[in-house]
Design a protein around this motif. Structure first.
Motif, short mmCIF file in Angstrom:
data_model
loop_
_atom_site.label_atom_id
_atom_site.label_comp_id
_atom_site.label_asym_id
_atom_site.label_seq_id
_atom_site.Cartn_x
_atom_site.Cartn_y
_atom_site.Cartn_z
N VAL A 67 3.96 -14.46 -1.04
CA VAL A 67 4.06 -13.28 -0.20
C VAL A 67 2.89 -13.37 0.78
CG1 VAL A 67 3.75 -10.78 -0.08
CG2 VAL A 67 5.23 -11.76 -1.83
N LEU A 68 3.20 -13.41 2.06
CA LEU A 68 2.17 -13.52 3.09
C LEU A 68 1.87 -12.15 3.69
CD1 LEU A 68 3.31 -16.71 5.06
CD2 LEU A 68 1.71 -16.55 3.13
N ALA A 90 8.15 -16.24 0.36
CA ALA A 90 9.12 -15.39 -0.35
C ALA A 90 9.22 -14.00 0.26
CB ALA A 90 8.73 -15.27 -1.82
N GLY A 91 8.16 -13.53 0.87
CA GLY A 91 8.14 -12.19 1.46
C GLY A 91 6.97 -12.05 2.42
N VAL A 92 7.02 -11.03 3.27
CA VAL A 92 5.99 -10.86 4.29
C VAL A 92 5.63 -9.38 4.42
CG1 VAL A 92 5.42 -11.13 6.74
CG2 VAL A 92 6.82 -12.87 5.59
N MET A 93 4.34 -9.11 4.61
CA MET A 93 3.87 -7.77 4.96
C MET A 93 2.99 -7.89 6.19
SD MET A 93 1.88 -4.98 5.18
CE MET A 93 0.32 -5.12 4.32
N LEU A 94 3.34 -7.17 7.24
CA LEU A 94 2.60 -7.20 8.49
C LEU A 94 1.88 -5.87 8.70
CD1 LEU A 94 5.32 -8.82 10.80
CD2 LEU A 94 3.43 -9.97 9.61
N ALA A 95 0.57 -5.94 8.88
CA ALA A 95 -0.23 -4.73 9.10
C ALA A 95 -0.79 -4.77 10.51
CB ALA A 95 -1.37 -4.65 8.08
N GLU A 96 -0.29 -3.88 11.37
CA GLU A 96 -0.76 -3.84 12.75
C GLU A 96 -0.71 -5.23 13.38
OE1 GLU A 96 -2.26 -1.33 15.21
OE2 GLU A 96 -0.52 -0.62 14.11
N ILE A 206 7.79 -5.68 5.07
CA ILE A 206 7.33 -4.33 5.39
C ILE A 206 6.35 -4.45 6.56
CG2 ILE A 206 5.99 -2.33 4.63
CD1 ILE A 206 7.09 -2.73 1.84
N VAL A 207 6.57 -3.61 7.57
CA VAL A 207 5.72 -3.58 8.75
C VAL A 207 4.95 -2.27 8.76
CG1 VAL A 207 5.70 -3.54 11.27
CG2 VAL A 207 7.32 -5.04 10.06
N LEU A 208 3.63 -2.36 8.68
CA LEU A 208 2.79 -1.16 8.74
C LEU A 208 2.31 -0.96 10.18
CD1 LEU A 208 0.40 -1.16 5.63
CD2 LEU A 208 2.56 0.03 5.95
N THR A 209 2.49 0.26 10.67
CA THR A 209 2.12 0.60 12.05
C THR A 209 1.32 1.89 12.06
OG1 THR A 209 4.17 -0.41 12.85
CG2 THR A 209 3.00 1.06 14.36
N ARG A 210 0.22 1.89 12.77
CA ARG A 210 -0.57 3.13 12.85
C ARG A 210 0.18 4.16 13.70
NH1 ARG A 210 -5.64 2.14 16.97
NH2 ARG A 210 -4.68 0.59 18.33
N ALA A 211 -0.05 5.42 13.37
CA ALA A 211 0.71 6.49 14.02
C ALA A 211 0.40 6.62 15.51
CB ALA A 211 0.43 7.82 13.31
N GLU A 212 -0.87 6.46 15.88
CA GLU A 212 -1.27 6.62 17.28
C GLU A 212 -1.83 5.31 17.80
OE1 GLU A 212 -0.61 9.27 18.92
OE2 GLU A 212 0.01 10.53 17.22
N VAL A 270 6.35 -5.18 -1.53
CA VAL A 270 6.98 -6.46 -1.17
C VAL A 270 7.03 -7.38 -2.38
CG1 VAL A 270 6.77 -8.56 0.23
CG2 VAL A 270 6.36 -6.32 1.27
N VAL A 271 5.94 -7.43 -3.14
CA VAL A 271 5.90 -8.26 -4.35
C VAL A 271 6.99 -7.83 -5.33
CG1 VAL A 271 4.53 -8.80 -6.41
CG2 VAL A 271 3.46 -8.87 -4.15
N LYS A 272 7.16 -6.54 -5.51
CA LYS A 272 8.20 -6.04 -6.41
C LYS A 272 9.59 -6.46 -5.94
CE LYS A 272 5.74 -1.97 -8.21
NZ LYS A 272 5.70 -0.47 -8.22
N GLN A 273 9.82 -6.38 -4.64
CA GLN A 273 11.12 -6.79 -4.10
C GLN A 273 11.37 -8.28 -4.34
OE1 GLN A 273 12.12 -5.36 -0.08
NE2 GLN A 273 10.43 -3.91 -0.26
N VAL A 274 10.32 -9.08 -4.15
CA VAL A 274 10.46 -10.52 -4.37
C VAL A 274 10.76 -10.81 -5.83
CG1 VAL A 274 9.19 -12.70 -4.39
CG2 VAL A 274 9.01 -11.18 -2.42
#
Length: 283
Positions: A67-68, A90-96, A206-212, A270-274
């Motif tokens: 998981v990257l 296997a999976g990806v999480m993108l933060a900003e 999962i893509v994390l995006t800040r609100a403002e 993401v890990v749980k989904q994988v």
């Protein structure tokens, strides 16, 4: 596996690591030239850095697929890794994460697309100059003042603040970032020229995006236009996978400092989904 952004170190992610380690094994490193890592071959292209990352994981005995997790510049870097070494992911999480259409300030209230800063010269083939693990020396004690750090780093334990302040003084860090800034627009332009929707296949994302977006000080019509563009580009990142979702969360660009719980929760999900799909994510 966590890939940091510009001017970040592995130890800056301690607040996230503390929240994730009970659920899964967490690997994070300082790219060549960053922190107290040795300077690597130049130029620091996506191809070069991802070849080194893959080699490091193999030498460390970490079994994939992984998981990257990518933050900011690291987000574009892990996307390239997934496209270059698809069987390892296997999976990806993108933060900003930095999208291919992102703009940066160039002074005088002006902004330019990163893709417009790309040169026409193709990057050279990546190379490995070291075939054995390197034992990196511990950073020297003392000699740096945490008070000089940006206030956002004050949420870290004092030991990590001091470590960050010492690492900031290394010339190899500036050299690595200069090369990364020179070559990353080339890869972002390549992404912009090719449809990216579905490029991560069916992997959990999962893509994390800040609100403002932080464009409040940019006068209209440019400020509102930049904000609309940011929202659209970040939403498009969730379409990289058929299983992609976006989460709008509180916090600034450095979510690992401003909202480490949201980052940790996204990684764990993401890990749980994988795992539910039968993928491997080492314990």
């Amino acid at each position: 596996m966590i890939e940091t952004g510009f001017e970040e170190y592995a130890r800056d992610w301690v607040l996230v690591q503390q929240r994730v380690k009970a659920a899964t094994r967490v690997c994070i490193y300082d790219r060549a030239g960053y922190g107290f890592s040795d300077a690597g071959p130049k130029p620091r292209t996506f191809d070069q850095e991802n070849l080194e990352l893959r080699r490091v994981l193999k030498l460390a005995g970490e079994r994939g697929p992984y998981v990257l997790v990518g933050h900011s510049y690291g987000g574009a870097l892990v996307r390239h890794f997934a496209q270059t070494y698809p069987r390892d992911v296997a999976g990806v999480m993108l933060a900003e994460a930095t999208p291919e259409g992102a703009r940066v300030g160039i002074g005088g209230g002006k902004f330019a697309r990163l893709t417009d800063l790309a040169g026409d010269k193709a990057p050279p083939a990546p190379r490995l100059t070291l075939d054995t693990p390197i034992e990196v020396a511990s950073p020297p004690a003392g000699g740096a003042d945490p008070a000089q750090l940006h206030p956002e780093y004050l949420v870290l334990p004092l030991s990590e603040q001091r470590w960050h302040a010492r690492a900031d003084g290394r010339s190899s860090m500036q050299e690595a970032m200069t090369s990364e800034r020179e070559w990353s627009p080339y890869y972002l332009r390549a992404m912009a020229r090719t449809p990216q929707a579905g490029s991560l296949g069916h992997r959990p994302l999962i893509v994390l995006t800040r609100a403002e977006g932080g464009y409040e000080d940019v006068p209209p019509p440019l400020g509102p236009a930049l904000e609309r563009e940011r929202v659209e580009q970040k939403a498009a990142l969730a379409k990289l996978s058929s299983r992609g979702t976006q989460r709008i969360v509180k916090g600034g660009h450095d979510l690992h400092l401003g909202n480490p719980q949201a980052v940790a929760s996204a990684i764990i999900d993401v890990v749980k989904q994988v795992r539910a799909r039968g993928g491997h994510t080492g314990q």
